[in-house]
Design a protein around this motif. Sequence first.
Motif, PDB file in Angstrom:
ATOM      1  N   GLY A   1      25.695 -42.803  23.471  1.00 48.14           N
ATOM      2  CA  GLY A   1      24.210 -42.038  23.271  1.00 48.14           C
ATOM      3  C   GLY A   1      23.264 -42.994  23.606  1.00 48.14           C
ATOM      4  O   GLY A   1      22.827 -43.282  23.511  1.00 48.14           O
ATOM      5  N   ILE A   2      24.376 -44.615  24.628  1.00 45.72           N
ATOM      6  CA  ILE A   2      23.130 -45.881  25.027  1.00 45.72           C
ATOM      7  C   ILE A   2      22.895 -45.517  26.324  1.00 45.72           C
ATOM      8  O   ILE A   2      23.964 -44.334  27.754  1.00 45.72           O
ATOM      9  CB  ILE A   2      24.151 -46.133  25.233  1.00 45.72           C
ATOM     10  CG1 ILE A   2      24.481 -46.788  23.749  1.00 45.72           C
ATOM     11  CG2 ILE A   2      23.849 -47.882  26.076  1.00 45.72           C
ATOM     12  CD1 ILE A   2      25.341 -48.305  23.628  1.00 45.72           C
ATOM     13  N   ASP A   3      21.762 -45.376  26.744  1.00 44.24           N
ATOM     14  CA  ASP A   3      21.191 -44.706  28.198  1.00 44.24           C
ATOM     15  C   ASP A   3      21.140 -46.292  28.690  1.00 44.24           C
ATOM     16  O   ASP A   3      20.458 -47.840  28.617  1.00 44.24           O
ATOM     17  CB  ASP A   3      19.420 -44.856  28.138  1.00 44.24           C
ATOM     18  CG  ASP A   3      18.982 -44.421  29.245  1.00 44.24           C
ATOM     19  OD1 ASP A   3      19.023 -45.296  30.661  1.00 44.24           O
ATOM     20  OD2 ASP A   3      18.014 -43.864  29.926  1.00 44.24           O
ATOM     21  N   PRO A   4      22.181 -46.453  29.839  1.00 43.58           N
ATOM     22  CA  PRO A   4      22.259 -47.585  30.433  1.00 43.58           C
ATOM     23  C   PRO A   4      21.187 -48.262  31.120  1.00 43.58           C
ATOM     24  O   PRO A   4      21.402 -49.578  31.055  1.00 43.58           O
ATOM     25  CB  PRO A   4      23.409 -47.607  31.311  1.00 43.58           C
ATOM     26  CG  PRO A   4      23.197 -46.040  31.492  1.00 43.58           C
ATOM     27  CD  PRO A   4      22.512 -44.989  30.495  1.00 43.58           C
ATOM     28  N   GLU A   5      20.366 -48.086  31.411  1.00 46.44           N
ATOM     29  CA  GLU A   5      19.262 -48.238  32.547  1.00 46.44           C
ATOM     30  C   GLU A   5      18.503 -49.156  31.008  1.00 46.44           C
ATOM     31  O   GLU A   5      18.043 -50.448  31.227  1.00 46.44           O
ATOM     32  CB  GLU A   5      18.237 -47.378  33.275  1.00 46.44           C
ATOM     33  CG  GLU A   5      19.072 -47.200  34.564  1.00 46.44           C
ATOM     34  CD  GLU A   5      19.362 -47.940  35.425  1.00 46.44           C
ATOM     35  OE1 GLU A   5      18.157 -48.967  35.790  1.00 46.44           O
ATOM     36  OE2 GLU A   5      20.257 -47.978  36.029  1.00 46.44           O
ATOM     37  N   GLU A   6      18.484 -48.757  30.048  1.00 47.53           N
ATOM     38  CA  GLU A   6      17.990 -49.260  28.826  1.00 47.53           C
ATOM     39  C   GLU A   6      18.033 -50.019  28.485  1.00 47.53           C
ATOM     40  O   GLU A   6      17.046 -51.641  28.187  1.00 47.53           O
ATOM     41  CB  GLU A   6      16.861 -47.900  27.748  1.00 47.53           C
ATOM     42  CG  GLU A   6      15.927 -46.758  28.274  1.00 47.53           C
ATOM     43  CD  GLU A   6      15.780 -46.299  27.287  1.00 47.53           C
ATOM     44  OE1 GLU A   6      16.231 -46.271  25.741  1.00 47.53           O
ATOM     45  OE2 GLU A   6      15.132 -44.948  27.223  1.00 47.53           O
ATOM     46  N   ALA A   7      19.547 -50.003  28.514  1.00 48.64           N
ATOM     47  CA  ALA A   7      20.611 -51.368  27.234  1.00 48.64           C
ATOM     48  C   ALA A   7      20.301 -52.695  28.675  1.00 48.64           C
ATOM     49  O   ALA A   7      20.048 -53.804  28.417  1.00 48.64           O
ATOM     50  CB  ALA A   7      21.511 -51.185  27.705  1.00 48.64           C
ATOM     51  N   LEU A   8      20.298 -52.571  30.306  1.00 46.12           N
ATOM     52  CA  LEU A   8      19.971 -53.467  31.094  1.00 46.12           C
ATOM     53  C   LEU A   8      18.855 -53.752  30.880  1.00 46.12           C
ATOM     54  O   LEU A   8      18.447 -55.298  30.861  1.00 46.12           O
ATOM     55  CB  LEU A   8      20.413 -52.760  32.513  1.00 46.12           C
ATOM     56  CG  LEU A   8      20.334 -53.477  33.825  1.00 46.12           C
ATOM     57  CD1 LEU A   8      21.006 -55.248  33.474  1.00 46.12           C
ATOM     58  CD2 LEU A   8      19.971 -53.316  35.191  1.00 46.12           C
ATOM     59  N   GLU A   9      17.584 -53.166  31.146  1.00 42.61           N
ATOM     60  CA  GLU A   9      16.525 -53.683  31.143  1.00 42.61           C
ATOM     61  C   GLU A   9      15.990 -54.786  30.115  1.00 42.61           C
ATOM     62  O   GLU A   9      15.707 -55.809  29.700  1.00 42.61           O
ATOM     63  CB  GLU A   9      15.146 -52.363  30.693  1.00 42.61           C
ATOM     64  CG  GLU A   9      15.364 -52.453  32.086  1.00 42.61           C
ATOM     65  CD  GLU A   9      14.436 -52.942  33.624  1.00 42.61           C
ATOM     66  OE1 GLU A   9      13.459 -54.152  33.146  1.00 42.61           O
ATOM     67  OE2 GLU A   9      15.274 -52.895  33.665  1.00 42.61           O
TER      68      GLU A   9
END
Length: 99
Positions: free
Chosen positions: A71-79
Amino acid sequence: MSRVSEFNDEHGLAMEPEHRLLDLESETGELAKELLKASEYGTDEFEATEGFEDEFGDVYYSLLSLADECGIDPEEALESSMGKYRERFDSSDSVGSGA
């Protein structure tokens, strides 16, 4: 990300996060093997081969699948990570945690 999630759903490829992580580790090992082969085990300059690019895609797919299962948004995690690294670099000229 949605393409990976849709593909996994369509083909019944849901997995527990623990199994996704093991798959990611396996694919990362295959990527490392391709890098070593492409550089003659570090004796030649590395140049990405078709095999390396293929394994890179497998790692990327596995990582995005793990994010989806968790349930992780990869774009948010990268930012978030980029922000953390910017702060570290601004304060110490290094992205390492210093731990």
